[in-house]
Design a protein around this motif. Sequence first.
Motif, PDB file in Angstrom:
ATOM      1  N   MET A 117     101.097  33.420  28.672  1.00  0.00           N
ATOM      2  CA  MET A 117     102.153  34.213  28.060  1.00  0.00           C
ATOM      3  C   MET A 117     102.924  33.353  27.050  1.00  0.00           C
ATOM      4  O   MET A 117     103.079  32.169  27.252  1.00  0.00           O
ATOM      5  CB  MET A 117     103.125  34.699  29.125  1.00  0.00           C
ATOM      6  CG  MET A 117     102.926  36.131  29.532  1.00  0.00           C
ATOM      7  SD  MET A 117     104.195  36.723  30.655  1.00  0.00           S
ATOM      8  CE  MET A 117     103.523  36.185  32.216  1.00  0.00           C
ATOM      9  N   LYS A 175     108.309  36.383  23.275  1.00  0.00           N
ATOM     10  CA  LYS A 175     108.188  37.568  22.424  1.00  0.00           C
ATOM     11  C   LYS A 175     109.526  37.827  21.754  1.00  0.00           C
ATOM     12  O   LYS A 175     110.580  37.662  22.367  1.00  0.00           O
ATOM     13  CB  LYS A 175     107.844  38.807  23.248  1.00  0.00           C
ATOM     14  CG  LYS A 175     106.495  38.821  23.873  1.00  0.00           C
ATOM     15  CD  LYS A 175     106.289  40.136  24.604  1.00  0.00           C
ATOM     16  CE  LYS A 175     104.953  40.175  25.303  1.00  0.00           C
ATOM     17  NZ  LYS A 175     104.779  41.460  25.998  1.00  0.00           N
ATOM     18  N   GLU A 199     109.183  33.323  27.971  1.00  0.00           N
ATOM     19  CA  GLU A 199     108.080  33.289  28.923  1.00  0.00           C
ATOM     20  C   GLU A 199     108.614  33.313  30.355  1.00  0.00           C
ATOM     21  O   GLU A 199     108.085  34.016  31.211  1.00  0.00           O
ATOM     22  CB  GLU A 199     107.259  32.020  28.686  1.00  0.00           C
ATOM     23  CG  GLU A 199     106.000  31.944  29.495  1.00  0.00           C
ATOM     24  CD  GLU A 199     105.150  30.738  29.141  1.00  0.00           C
ATOM     25  OE1 GLU A 199     104.246  30.433  29.942  1.00  0.00           O
ATOM     26  OE2 GLU A 199     105.379  30.113  28.091  1.00  0.00           O
ATOM     27  N   GLN A 247     109.750  36.775  31.218  1.00  0.00           N
ATOM     28  CA  GLN A 247     108.583  37.623  31.438  1.00  0.00           C
ATOM     29  C   GLN A 247     108.015  37.405  32.837  1.00  0.00           C
ATOM     30  O   GLN A 247     107.639  38.366  33.526  1.00  0.00           O
ATOM     31  CB  GLN A 247     107.507  37.333  30.378  1.00  0.00           C
ATOM     32  CG  GLN A 247     107.912  37.760  28.986  1.00  0.00           C
ATOM     33  CD  GLN A 247     106.895  37.362  27.953  1.00  0.00           C
ATOM     34  OE1 GLN A 247     105.717  37.683  28.075  1.00  0.00           O
ATOM     35  NE2 GLN A 247     107.335  36.656  26.922  1.00  0.00           N
ATOM     36  N   TYR A 303     110.334  39.166  35.319  1.00  0.00           N
ATOM     37  CA  TYR A 303     110.119  40.613  35.300  1.00  0.00           C
ATOM     38  C   TYR A 303     108.843  40.966  36.050  1.00  0.00           C
ATOM     39  O   TYR A 303     108.813  41.917  36.827  1.00  0.00           O
ATOM     40  CB  TYR A 303     110.041  41.129  33.867  1.00  0.00           C
ATOM     41  CG  TYR A 303     111.380  41.515  33.271  1.00  0.00           C
ATOM     42  CD1 TYR A 303     112.442  40.613  33.212  1.00  0.00           C
ATOM     43  CD2 TYR A 303     111.593  42.786  32.756  1.00  0.00           C
ATOM     44  CE1 TYR A 303     113.657  40.969  32.676  1.00  0.00           C
ATOM     45  CE2 TYR A 303     112.812  43.152  32.213  1.00  0.00           C
ATOM     46  CZ  TYR A 303     113.841  42.238  32.177  1.00  0.00           C
ATOM     47  OH  TYR A 303     115.040  42.598  31.650  1.00  0.00           O
ATOM     48  N   LYS A 304     107.787  40.188  35.817  1.00  0.00           N
ATOM     49  CA  LYS A 304     106.506  40.437  36.487  1.00  0.00           C
ATOM     50  C   LYS A 304     106.652  40.249  38.000  1.00  0.00           C
ATOM     51  O   LYS A 304     106.158  41.061  38.786  1.00  0.00           O
ATOM     52  CB  LYS A 304     105.448  39.498  35.927  1.00  0.00           C
ATOM     53  CG  LYS A 304     104.066  39.734  36.450  1.00  0.00           C
ATOM     54  CD  LYS A 304     103.063  38.817  35.780  1.00  0.00           C
ATOM     55  CE  LYS A 304     101.674  39.040  36.320  1.00  0.00           C
ATOM     56  NZ  LYS A 304     100.692  38.158  35.698  1.00  0.00           N
ATOM     57  N   GLU A 310     109.673  46.083  29.309  1.00  0.00           N
ATOM     58  CA  GLU A 310     110.400  44.952  28.728  1.00  0.00           C
ATOM     59  C   GLU A 310     111.854  45.358  28.524  1.00  0.00           C
ATOM     60  O   GLU A 310     112.162  46.546  28.431  1.00  0.00           O
ATOM     61  CB  GLU A 310     109.781  44.586  27.379  1.00  0.00           C
ATOM     62  CG  GLU A 310     108.351  44.105  27.496  1.00  0.00           C
ATOM     63  CD  GLU A 310     107.713  43.861  26.138  1.00  0.00           C
ATOM     64  OE1 GLU A 310     108.201  44.403  25.121  1.00  0.00           O
ATOM     65  OE2 GLU A 310     106.715  43.139  26.090  1.00  0.00           O
TER      66      GLU A 310
END
Length: 54
Positions: A1, A4, A19, A22, A25-26, A33
């Motif tokens: 990853m 973004k 990253e 992310q 969140y995962k 997002e």
Amino acid sequence: MADKTLVCKDCSKDFVFTEGEQEFYKEKGFDNEPQRCVDCRRARKQQNDRGFRR
């Protein structure tokens, strides 16, 4: 990853979805997002909290 760059839906400014964020969140099972930058998320949370305080 990789990091973004996203656009805030409230203020239209670019913000970085790192990253690490992310991964968080995962890990939490979030499918979407973030749609708001940190400042707009904070402002929205404060606005929402005011309605519930007595």
